[in-house]
Every structure is written in C-alpha cells, then in structure tokens.
Write a protein that holds these residues in place. Structure first.
Motif, short mmCIF file in Angstrom:
data_model
loop_
_atom_site.label_atom_id
_atom_site.label_comp_id
_atom_site.label_asym_id
_atom_site.label_seq_id
_atom_site.Cartn_x
_atom_site.Cartn_y
_atom_site.Cartn_z
N ALA A 1 0.74 -1.33 0.06
CA ALA A 1 -0.02 -0.15 -0.09
C ALA A 1 0.77 1.32 -0.18
CB ALA A 1 -0.84 -0.06 1.12
N HIS A 2 0.11 2.35 -0.46
CA HIS A 2 1.08 3.53 -0.37
C HIS A 2 1.78 4.07 0.95
CE1 HIS A 2 -1.92 4.03 -3.78
NE2 HIS A 2 -0.89 4.74 -4.50
N GLU A 3 0.68 3.94 1.74
CA GLU A 3 1.17 4.25 3.04
C GLU A 3 2.34 3.29 3.91
OE1 GLU A 3 -1.83 3.60 1.96
OE2 GLU A 3 -3.14 2.60 3.32
N LEU A 4 2.42 2.50 3.10
CA LEU A 4 3.50 1.18 3.75
C LEU A 4 4.67 1.24 2.82
CD1 LEU A 4 1.15 -1.80 4.68
CD2 LEU A 4 2.28 -0.08 6.22
N GLY A 5 4.46 2.43 2.17
CA GLY A 5 5.88 2.61 1.02
C GLY A 5 5.82 2.03 -0.15
N GLY A 6 4.74 1.46 -0.73
CA GLY A 6 4.51 0.91 -2.03
C GLY A 6 4.67 2.16 -3.20
N THR A 7 4.93 1.78 -4.43
CA THR A 7 5.16 2.78 -5.46
C THR A 7 3.78 2.99 -6.09
OG1 THR A 7 7.29 1.95 -5.94
CG2 THR A 7 6.26 3.24 -7.57
#
Ligand code: WAQ
Ligand code: MG
Length: 252
Positions: free
Chosen positions: A14-20
């Motif tokens: 996820a975005h909030e977990l650092g995903g692109t």
C-alpha cells in the motif's frame, strides 16, 4: 443520487506502507454505473505502463445533491513543442505573462525536477515568493471529488478536437476544479506515465496543452499550483480535497 468512486493502486504494498504509486482515478457516477466503473478502474490498476498493482483501494461514498457545485470547463489551446526545452520555455512564458514570478516558477521547477519518486498530490507555491505552502511535502495536496456534469458531452467535445485519450479528460476536469478554487492563479503539470510526455499550463479559463514537457521514459510527473499571496491556504486545501464539483461544458 451520485456516488464518488475513487481508486488508488500501488506496487510493493500500500502507498502508506511505502509502495510505489501505479494508478489513481475517480469519478462521480449514478448507482447504476458504479459496478461498471469499478470494474474499469480495477482493470486500469492491473494494466498500467508503470507495472501491475499488488495493492488496490476502492472507495465509494454517497454524495448529497446539495453538496455538489457546478463549475465551467476550461477551453483548450494546443502548443506543439519540438523538445522538452522548447516546451518548458513555453510553459515559463505563459506563466510569466500571467503574473507568476520567475522566482516562483524556478523554485517550482526545481522541486519537480528533484523528485526521486512521485508525490500523490500537488505542490502549492506562493506565486510571488515561491514559498512552499502545502503542509505535507511528501504527499502534497490531492484534488478529489470531481467529474464531468455530462460525461458523454465532454467526450464528444474532446473528440471534436481530436483528443481521445483518458489523460486529457482527467487532466481537464482536475485543472478546471483547481482554477475554480479560491486563491489559485495557475497550474503546471506533466504526467508520471513513462510513455506520456505532454503536459499543460492553465490559468484564467484556458488549458494550454504543451506537447512535450518531459523526456520519454521518465517515470516522474508532478503538479504545481501557484497561489495568490495572502490566500487562505487552509480554506484552499479544504476546497481542493473535499468539495464535490461537476464540470460543465457550455455549448459552443
Ligand atoms: N491531485 C493532485 N495531484 C495529483 C493528482 C490529484 N488528484 N493526481 C495526480 N497528481 C500529481 C501526482 O504528483 C502525479 O505524479 C502527477 O500529478 C501526474 O499525474 O492534455 O496524466 O495523473 O494531453 O500522471 C497532462 C496532459 C497529463 C494531458 C497529466 O497526470 C493532455 C497526467 P498524472
Ligand atoms: Mg499518471
């Protein structure tokens, strides 16, 4: 009744977990259209030039009719640039002619060119001093809750101008909302899709498309919103991120 449907997709979590970030989209549609649009959005997240998403968020909220505002659509002008430099030169010229200071333009371009990864939202800058105004520099300000008042009519309007790709439709709606916001003077944008090099400068009631603003294969895009000095920034961010707007194409 209309529903806001928003999709965001990322790769590597996820975005909030650092995903692109891979893809994002939003529409305002009727109950009957929801399933079809959801399916299209999921398809987009799984078939993007930036890669296959492994995280997809889909959010749907009902919007009360009294919370919807209608705004006019920007008109489109095209400029053909033969190189990135020529495109950026044109962008600067348009912005300066509209009263954005060269300092603010340079600061904004420096910020965009320094990005190591895509922001989810836009960078807000004071149009005179170039001071950065968005509180969260990593995320920027995300504009949401907008669509065409009449999607079919917008589609035909764009087709008549030979503009059939989804980027133009989405960018024109977003840019129309941005310029309807209290305190925004101008916007500069280019896409983060590696194979899409066009961008735009918008101000007043015009969306100036510029055929080339970045190098082919570059995966970084961005948006700059130039804000009137002394604007109420909290009010502006609230409008951009929460006010539901429908963009109306007036008959020509
Ligand atoms: N709110 C604020 N900023 C956003 C949003 C949004 N809803 N969506 C994207 N951004 C920022 C973010 O930093 C992206 O990396 C960047 O803008 C570019 O987004 O006329 O496709 O969706 O041919 O890749 C412009 C030219 C295309 C269209 C713009 O932008 C034309 C485009 P993208
Ligand atoms: Mg993109």
């Amino acid at each position: 009744m209309l529903y806001s449907i928003r999709m965001r997709a990322a790769k590597g979590g996820a975005h909030e977990l650092g995903g692109t970030h891979i893809s994002g989209a939003e529409r305002l549609v009727t109950k009957e259209e929801l399933s079809k649009i959801a399916e299209k959005m999921i398809w987009r997240a799984l078939h993007h030039s930036k890669g296959v998403a492994d995280f997809i968020s889909l959010k749907i909220d009902e919007i009360k009719p009294e919370d919807i505002q209608t705004i006019p659509c920007l008109s489109i002008k095209n400029f053909n640039a033969n190189s990135v430099n020529e495109g950026l030169q044109k962008a600067r010229e348009l912005l300066v002619n509209h009263g954005i200071s060269p300092i603010a333009i340079n600061k904004g371009l420096t910020e965009l060119k320094a990005l190591a990864r895509n922001m989810r939202g836009a960078i807000l800058l004071d149009a005179t001093t170039g001071k950065r105004l968005d509180p969260d520099h990593e995320k920027g300000v995300r504009v949401t809750h907008m669509d065409a008042l009449d999607s079919e009519k917008l589609q035909q309007h764009l087709e008549r101008q030979g503009l059939t790709n989804i980027h133009v439709r989405e960018a024109l709606i977003l840019a129309s909302k941005v310029l309807s916001a209290p305190g925004v003077l101008a916007e500069l944008c280019w896409s983060d899709d590696p194979d899409y090099i066009a961008g735009y400068v918008s101000y007043g009631n015009t969306y100036h498309r510029i055929s080339q603003l970045k190098e082919m294969h570059s995966p970084i895009g961005g948006r700059l919103f130039f804000v009137e000095p002394n604007a109420d920034v909290d009010k502006l961010i609230h409008y951009l991120s929460t006010q539901t707007v429908l963009v109306d194409i007036e008959e020509v």
